[in-house]
Design an enzyme around this catalytic site. Structure first.
Site, PDB file in Angstrom:
ATOM      1  N   CYS A 114      -2.264   4.007   8.359  1.00  0.00           N
ATOM      2  CA  CYS A 114      -2.286   2.556   8.347  1.00  0.00           C
ATOM      3  C   CYS A 114      -1.065   1.900   9.049  1.00  0.00           C
ATOM      4  O   CYS A 114       0.101   2.317   8.870  1.00  0.00           O
ATOM      5  CB  CYS A 114      -2.218   2.267   6.721  1.00  0.00           C
ATOM      6  SG  CYS A 114      -1.927   0.609   6.434  1.00  0.00           S
ATOM      7  N   CYS A 121       5.071 -11.450   6.677  1.00  0.00           N
ATOM      8  CA  CYS A 121       3.898 -12.034   6.915  1.00  0.00           C
ATOM      9  C   CYS A 121       3.846 -13.517   6.524  1.00  0.00           C
ATOM     10  O   CYS A 121       4.575 -13.892   5.649  1.00  0.00           O
ATOM     11  CB  CYS A 121       2.863 -11.297   6.153  1.00  0.00           C
ATOM     12  SG  CYS A 121       1.065 -12.004   6.372  1.00  0.00           S
TER      13      CYS A 121
HETATM   14 FE1  SF4 Z   1      -2.412  -9.606   4.348  1.00  0.00          FE
HETATM   15 FE2  SF4 Z   1      -1.850 -11.776   2.856  1.00  0.00          FE
HETATM   16 FE3  SF4 Z   1      -0.289  -9.756   2.562  1.00  0.00          FE
HETATM   17 FE4  SF4 Z   1      -0.025 -11.314   4.738  1.00  0.00          FE
HETATM   18  S1  SF4 Z   1       0.422 -11.876   2.679  1.00  0.00           S
HETATM   19  S2  SF4 Z   1      -0.157  -8.856   4.762  1.00  0.00           S
HETATM   20  S3  SF4 Z   1      -2.196 -11.891   4.876  1.00  0.00           S
HETATM   21  S4  SF4 Z   1      -2.381  -9.842   2.015  1.00  0.00           S
END
Ligand code: SF4
Ligand code: SAH
Length: 387
Positions: A114, A121
């Site tokens: 992974c 993010c």
């Molecule tokens: Fe995926 Fe949402 Fe986590 Fe970003 S915040 S890595 S889009 S689950």
């Protein structure tokens, strides 16, 4: 001449153009690629069959960055998590999941890796550790590629340290004795970050990881997970390579999904499902819905019917994943009884359903958590040092 980019972000054609400009014979490129992707060396001087003048030229022109292993959790035969430090000090994670009945592919999966695509993010899903401290930057293509090479390098070093205890199978000779064997034959793009928000670097990296001269991983063995960027899903459908797509659904109605995933306000279910339909029509049956079960948020039986309708419409299967608790967030994993009741109700409506018994729950397997913990430890350490 100055360093312009990293050697592992270069396609075969780009290198070929450069080697032609340098008036190098074709076999020199083959030798270089062998050092990079088969032997996985970490410095130019190791490339002993390339003339020194060519090595110097390469060194002046390209960087050859490798991530440093900062922390590793897990032991042989279970999920192992790697925390890497990149050349600018940023931290990212990769998770190695050993042979098991496949989650996304065939039953003969050996090792799945992974990988992360961004530092942090920007999408801010309420339950996720990766988004907690915002987005820092996109990974470059070579930083995505290197996660695979670095784990394989680590594996070779482990095997050399204790050859009898080897769990990996050598894909080239079947003997297990070749030090440069490939370990990873499945990739899931489900680490930190939203892969489709780093579209160009991701496509370049996957092209390199898929190429026979590069990572040699079949496109059908590569699953890209997205929180639901509808326009990029359509773009991905038009790519020539047959990647699998996993859509992080986590809610089968706009009301539930928008509560936990802000991206749903931008691309609500109608738009997301239309994009998935387009993907499905171009690629055949290659969509999986990921559905984390979070107690009292999306685990009620009311979600089952709309979820089944979506799955039927898109010919998708559903992976149910019990939520991994994240330190500092209030969300909980439902009881096993609730998980099983949800899975059974979905199966009863004719949906191919798997309830993932999360491997590595105890080692913060949900991506982003080890980094978060390490960054917080570092900040605490810096604060202590200041006091
Ligand atoms: Fe995926 Fe949402 Fe986590 Fe970003 S915040 S890595 S889009 S689950
Ligand atoms: N951004 C992409 C890929 C990275 S997240 C996406 O959202 O799909 C990979 C998967 O891990 C997603 O399905 C995400 O919802 C899930 N995930 C995030 N935090 C989790 C947690 N604490 N427990 C279980 N799964 C989690």
């Amino acid at each position: 001449m100055r360093v312009t980019c990293d050697i592992k972000s270069q396609t075969f054609e780009e290198l070929q153009t450069q080697f032609q400009a340098w008036e190098q014979p074709t076999y020199r490129e083959t030798q270089l690629l062998d050092w990079l992707y088969v032997r996985r060396v970490t410095n130019w001087d190791a490339m002993t069959n390339l003339p020194k003048a060519l090595r110097d030229r390469l060194r002046q022109h390209y960087s050859l960055n490798v991530p440093q292993l900062v922390r590793k959790q897990g032991s042989r035969d279970v999920t192992q998590k790697f925390l890497w430090q990149l050349s600018d000090g940023a931290l990212i994670e990769s998770v190695l999941i050993p042979a098991s009945p496949a989650l996304y592919g065939e039953p003969s999966d050996r090792h799945t890796l992974c990988v992360s695509t961004q530092v942090g993010c920007a999408y801010g899903c309420k339950f996720c550790a990766s988004g907690l401290e915002g987005w820092k930057r996109n990974l470059s293509a070579d930083e995505i590629v290197e996660q695979v090479l670095a784990v394989e390098r680590w594996h070779v070093a482990q095997r050399e340290a204790s050859p009898l205890a080897d769990g990996g199978v050598d894909s080239e000779s079947g003997s297990g004795a070749v030090p440069h064997s490939r370990l990873i034959n499945n990739l899931v793009i489900m680490g930190m970050g939203e892969p489709l928000a780093n579209y160009d670097h991701l496509m370049k990296a996957l092209g390199i990881l898929n190429a026979p001269w590069g990572g040699g991983i079949g496109a059908r063995k590569i699953t890209i997970s997205t929180s639901g960027l509808a326009p990029q899903i359509r773009k991905l459908a038009d790519e020539p390579l047959q990647f699998r797509l996993a859509v992080s659904l986590h809610g089968a109605t706009d009301e539930v999904r928008s509560r936990i995933m802000p991206v749903n306000r931008k691309y609500p279910l109608s738009e997301l499902s239309a994009a998935c339909e387009y993907y499905q029509s171009k690629k055949g049956r290659m969509i999986t819905f990921e559905y984390i079960l979070i107690a009292d948020v999306n685990d009620s039986l009311e979600q089952v019917k709309p979820l089944a309708e979506l799955a039927h419409r898109l010919n998708a299967k559903v992976n149910l994943i019990p939520y991994n608790k994240v330190e500092g967030l209030p969300w909980q994993r439902p009881s096993e009884m609730v998980q099983e009741r949800f899975a059974a109700a979905l199966s009863k409506l004719g949906v191919t359903t798997t309830l993932r018994r999360e491997k590595g729950h105890d080692i913060d397997a949900a991506c982003g958590q080890l980094r978060l913990k390490t960054e917080r430890d570092r900040l605490a350490g810096a604060a202590l040092a200041r006091d």
